[in-house]
Design a protein around this motif. Sequence first.
Motif, short mmCIF file in Angstrom:
data_model
loop_
_atom_site.label_atom_id
_atom_site.label_comp_id
_atom_site.label_asym_id
_atom_site.label_seq_id
_atom_site.Cartn_x
_atom_site.Cartn_y
_atom_site.Cartn_z
N SER A 276 0.60 -1.02 0.14
CA SER A 276 -0.14 -0.28 0.11
C SER A 276 0.92 1.57 -0.27
O SER A 276 1.80 1.56 0.29
CB SER A 276 -0.85 -0.34 1.06
N SER A 277 0.04 2.32 -0.67
CA SER A 277 0.91 2.88 -1.18
C SER A 277 1.21 3.92 0.81
O SER A 277 0.26 4.05 1.90
CB SER A 277 0.19 4.26 -1.66
N THR A 278 2.31 5.24 1.05
CA THR A 278 3.20 5.56 2.04
C THR A 278 2.69 7.30 1.70
O THR A 278 3.24 7.40 0.55
CB THR A 278 3.46 4.99 2.61
N GLY A 279 3.01 7.56 2.91
CA GLY A 279 3.70 9.01 2.83
C GLY A 279 5.30 8.98 2.22
O GLY A 279 5.74 10.23 1.21
N ILE A 280 6.28 8.08 2.19
CA ILE A 280 7.69 8.35 1.50
C ILE A 280 7.79 7.69 0.58
O ILE A 280 7.87 8.14 -0.25
CB ILE A 280 8.15 6.71 2.69
N SER A 281 6.79 6.59 -0.30
CA SER A 281 6.54 6.23 -1.49
C SER A 281 5.65 6.90 -2.17
O SER A 281 6.29 7.25 -3.07
CB SER A 281 5.77 4.86 -1.50
N GLY A 282 4.99 8.14 -1.91
CA GLY A 282 4.36 9.11 -2.45
C GLY A 282 2.78 8.75 -3.17
O GLY A 282 2.43 7.44 -3.18
N ASP A 283 1.74 9.42 -4.04
CA ASP A 283 0.70 8.30 -4.36
C ASP A 283 1.25 7.66 -5.11
O ASP A 283 1.91 7.55 -5.94
CB ASP A 283 0.01 9.61 -4.94
N ALA A 284 0.12 6.94 -5.76
CA ALA A 284 0.52 5.52 -6.86
C ALA A 284 0.25 7.51 -8.14
O ALA A 284 -0.75 7.90 -8.47
CB ALA A 284 -1.27 5.06 -6.92
N ILE A 285 1.62 6.95 -9.47
CA ILE A 285 1.32 7.27 -10.50
C ILE A 285 0.46 6.17 -11.74
O ILE A 285 1.27 5.17 -12.16
CB ILE A 285 2.64 7.73 -11.01
N LEU A 286 -0.37 6.62 -11.81
CA LEU A 286 -1.09 5.64 -13.05
C LEU A 286 -0.36 5.88 -14.31
O LEU A 286 -0.34 6.88 -15.27
CB LEU A 286 -2.79 6.15 -12.83
N GLY A 287 -0.24 4.74 -15.36
CA GLY A 287 -0.61 4.35 -16.15
C GLY A 287 -1.15 3.40 -17.10
O GLY A 287 -1.53 2.40 -16.64
N GLU A 288 0.17 2.99 -18.51
CA GLU A 288 -0.60 1.78 -19.20
C GLU A 288 0.49 1.33 -19.06
O GLU A 288 1.91 2.00 -19.77
CB GLU A 288 -1.00 2.59 -20.06
N ALA A 289 0.12 -0.31 -19.49
CA ALA A 289 1.95 -0.78 -20.51
C ALA A 289 2.64 -0.14 -21.54
O ALA A 289 1.57 -0.06 -22.30
CB ALA A 289 0.98 -2.05 -20.57
N ASN A 290 3.75 -0.32 -21.69
CA ASN A 290 4.50 0.14 -22.75
C ASN A 290 4.96 1.53 -22.73
O ASN A 290 5.45 2.16 -23.61
CB ASN A 290 4.52 -0.08 -24.09
N GLN A 291 4.01 2.45 -21.40
CA GLN A 291 4.59 3.95 -21.33
C GLN A 291 5.32 3.98 -20.37
O GLN A 291 6.13 3.31 -20.26
CB GLN A 291 3.36 4.91 -20.68
N ASN A 292 6.56 5.37 -21.18
CA ASN A 292 7.00 5.44 -20.36
C ASN A 292 6.86 5.64 -19.01
O ASN A 292 6.10 5.76 -18.22
CB ASN A 292 7.64 7.34 -20.23
N GLY A 293 8.07 4.84 -18.12
CA GLY A 293 7.75 4.26 -16.52
C GLY A 293 7.17 3.83 -16.33
O GLY A 293 7.09 2.82 -15.14
N PHE A 294 6.80 3.17 -17.04
CA PHE A 294 5.86 1.27 -17.33
C PHE A 294 6.41 0.72 -17.78
O PHE A 294 6.66 0.29 -18.85
CB PHE A 294 4.35 1.31 -17.24
#
Length: 418
Positions: free
Chosen positions: A350-368
């Motif tokens: 699960s996300s925490t203040g240390i990890s930061g909020d989830a950044i959503l995306g799609e397969a094969n995009q930058n960062g995924f």
Amino acid sequence: MSFYTSLSGLQAAQTDLSVISHNLANVSTNGFKKSRSEFADVIASSVSQNPTSQIGSGVVVKANRQQFSQGNLVQSQSSIDLAISGDGFFAIKPKLDQVGVNYTRNGAFLVDADRYIVDAQGGHLLGYPVDGNGTVVSSTLDSAVALKLPATSGNPVPTGNVSITASLPATAPIPTTATFDRFDPSSYSAATSTTIYDSTGNAQTLTNYFVRTGTGTPSTWGVYSFVGDQQLTVGGSTAPVTLSFDATGAITSPVGATSYDAFTPTNGAAPQPVSLNFGTLTKQGSGSFEVTAKTQDGIAVGLLQGVTVDTEGFVRASFSNGDSQVLGKVVLANFANPTGLRQLGNSYWSSTGISGDAILGEANQNGFGGLLSGTIERSNVDITEELVGLIAAQRAFQANAKALDTASQISQTIFQIN
């Protein structure tokens, strides 16, 4: 003071042993990510103390840092076993009525009794909603939906018209049993069955029994029609439809289709009329009984036959009537600092203040990473590396225990001074 210094070393070595043991215990856990203990030395000093005379106060565990390196990818036989090649996590909703979302690298999914795509814990895989053309309409976490496989596809159309083209043998005798009985093959000459559909899209069987009734000119045949166990009637009469052929074998009657009274399917579907047309190509000639063409205008509801996930994350269901339907696109999430995620067990984070909020995306995009179907990511634990670390941690524990024992002996010696 040396007692506490050695004690901190024992505690640090014990922590290291526990972390390594945890890694080894999960060497076969799909999607598991190993952890590494990180330590720092403790120094107590003041501004007036000579830095060359400082003595350390032991060690402290700074972090048990998770290592999100790629685990081995292995092939599976299920198209909904998914793996991320690269960065990213699957978004999982543990319960449909819960607000929170968990994240996992374990892509071993299955279909539950309600046709949702879930993991072994029953958590629901989330996907972006799509329109009828398969285009993503929203890409926020709040709009993500639990992916569910529909049982059927398409709108049923009841059969209204049946067409049969047949070749009837001119040499067929009149049946030996005069009274027609569909359970007695000696009372009819031939039979054929056609699958038709009721108003709910369910299949029904229309069976036509052909009985030779006259061998002169015109040659005549009677046709009895049943849907299941119900005999079809014309104007309430159970008399057969008469087919007549001239001397050349061409059909002379009936001209056009014969409209039967509405029958009521036994499954509770709406009453349904049906017409039967033998057309102009039905003939009487040499050879045996043969149906050369058969059509009906009903449409069945498509039953779910399979599901696939492509490299872009689109989940597509296929149906028995040829339909193909895009159900959604798999949500991938990433974090600015994945090592700050909170481990929940069952390969969940699960996300925490240390990890930061989830950044959503799609397969094969930058960062995924890329999405692989029919593949599972195994644990990233290297047994050899962990066993070497285990030996080192054991030696550290033994060394600190020896230092503690030495400090104890020194203290005992001092106590014995007279």
